[in-house]
Design an enzyme around this catalytic site. Sequence first.
Site, short mmCIF file in Angstrom:
data_model
loop_
_atom_site.label_atom_id
_atom_site.label_comp_id
_atom_site.label_asym_id
_atom_site.label_seq_id
_atom_site.Cartn_x
_atom_site.Cartn_y
_atom_site.Cartn_z
N GLY A 1 -4.51 -15.81 -44.35
CA GLY A 1 -5.75 -16.56 -44.19
C GLY A 1 -6.93 -15.61 -44.30
O GLY A 1 -6.81 -14.43 -43.97
N GLN B 1 -15.29 -12.52 -43.86
CA GLN B 1 -14.42 -11.34 -43.90
C GLN B 1 -14.55 -10.59 -45.22
O GLN B 1 -14.00 -9.50 -45.37
CB GLN B 1 -12.96 -11.74 -43.68
CG GLN B 1 -12.67 -12.20 -42.26
CD GLN B 1 -11.19 -12.46 -42.08
OE1 GLN B 1 -10.70 -13.53 -42.41
NE2 GLN B 1 -10.48 -11.45 -41.57
N CYS C 1 -5.07 -9.77 -37.80
CA CYS C 1 -6.27 -10.15 -38.54
C CYS C 1 -6.63 -9.02 -39.49
O CYS C 1 -6.61 -7.85 -39.08
CB CYS C 1 -7.41 -10.39 -37.54
SG CYS C 1 -8.98 -10.81 -38.29
N LEU C 2 -6.96 -9.35 -40.72
CA LEU C 2 -7.30 -8.30 -41.69
C LEU C 2 -8.55 -7.53 -41.26
O LEU C 2 -8.75 -6.40 -41.67
CB LEU C 2 -7.51 -8.89 -43.09
CG LEU C 2 -6.27 -9.51 -43.74
CD1 LEU C 2 -6.62 -10.07 -45.12
CD2 LEU C 2 -5.13 -8.52 -43.85
N HIS D 1 -7.63 -19.83 -36.10
CA HIS D 1 -8.03 -18.42 -36.24
C HIS D 1 -9.17 -18.28 -37.26
O HIS D 1 -10.18 -17.62 -36.99
CB HIS D 1 -6.81 -17.59 -36.66
CG HIS D 1 -7.10 -16.14 -36.90
ND1 HIS D 1 -6.57 -15.14 -36.11
CD2 HIS D 1 -7.86 -15.52 -37.84
CE1 HIS D 1 -7.01 -13.96 -36.56
NE2 HIS D 1 -7.78 -14.17 -37.61
N GLU D 2 -9.00 -18.93 -38.43
CA GLU D 2 -10.03 -18.82 -39.48
C GLU D 2 -11.30 -19.56 -39.07
O GLU D 2 -12.41 -19.10 -39.35
CB GLU D 2 -9.50 -19.37 -40.81
CG GLU D 2 -8.27 -18.66 -41.36
CD GLU D 2 -8.37 -17.14 -41.37
OE1 GLU D 2 -9.48 -16.61 -41.53
OE2 GLU D 2 -7.34 -16.48 -41.20
N HIS E 1 -13.48 -17.43 -37.02
CA HIS E 1 -14.31 -16.49 -37.78
C HIS E 1 -15.66 -17.11 -38.15
O HIS E 1 -16.69 -16.46 -38.11
CB HIS E 1 -13.61 -16.07 -39.08
CG HIS E 1 -12.63 -14.94 -38.90
ND1 HIS E 1 -12.99 -13.72 -38.42
CD2 HIS E 1 -11.29 -14.87 -39.14
CE1 HIS E 1 -11.92 -12.92 -38.37
NE2 HIS E 1 -10.87 -13.62 -38.79
ZN ZN Z 1 -8.93 -12.92 -38.83
#
Ligand code: ZN
Length: 182
Positions: free
Chosen positions: A46, A51, A96-97, A138-139, A142
Site C-alpha cells: 500500500g 509518501q 510502513c515504507l 493504514h493508508e 497517512h
Molecule cells: Zn505507511
Amino acid sequence: MSLLPVTVYGDSILRETAKSISSVDDELIKNIQDMFETMRNANGIGLAANQVGLNKKMFIIDLKGVDGYDDFKPLVVINPKIVGYSDDLVTMEEGCLSLPDIRANVERSEFIKIKYLDTDEEVQEFEAESWLARVILHEYDHLIGKMIPDRVEPRIKQNLQSDLIRIMKRDIETDYQITERG
Ligand code: ZN
C-alpha cells in the site's frame, strides 16, 4: 513511469492532511502510475500519495503477494471516507515504507466500510475485512497525517523512539530510494 523517492518519518508532508482531488486528469493518472512503480519496487502492499511527496487525497493498494489474495485487483482509492468501523478489533504487526525497519503491533477494526472515487470518477463503496481493512485503515491514516507510532500504546511508542530518530537522521539503509534529510 518513474520511481519517486519515498518520504520518511520526520518529513513534514506526512503530517499534513491531504487535499481532496477535484478531477482525475492526466497528471493524476501519471501520479498513480508512478506510485505503483514506486510501491512495487519497494515491495510494498500500500502507498499513500504523501509518501511520494504529493499532497493529494489518494492511495493505492496491491495485496497480490499476500496469502489468500492471489486474485486481488490493484486498487486506486481517491478521496476516501471510512463510513463504518466494526467494534471488533484485531491487533497485528504492521510495517510502513515511510518507517524503514520498524514493525509494531497496531489495533484496528476487523471490518470497515469505505466510500471513494475510482479513476473513472465513479463513487464506489464496499466492506473490507482482515488484511484489506487493515491496509485501507493504514493508508487512510497517512491522508490525515497519522502513522503507526500514533496508533500504538505509549510503551511501544517509547520503545520506537530511537529507531524514529535514526530514520530522521537517515542513519538507515533501504533498498529503495528515500527523500534526503530536510
Ligand atoms: Zn505507511
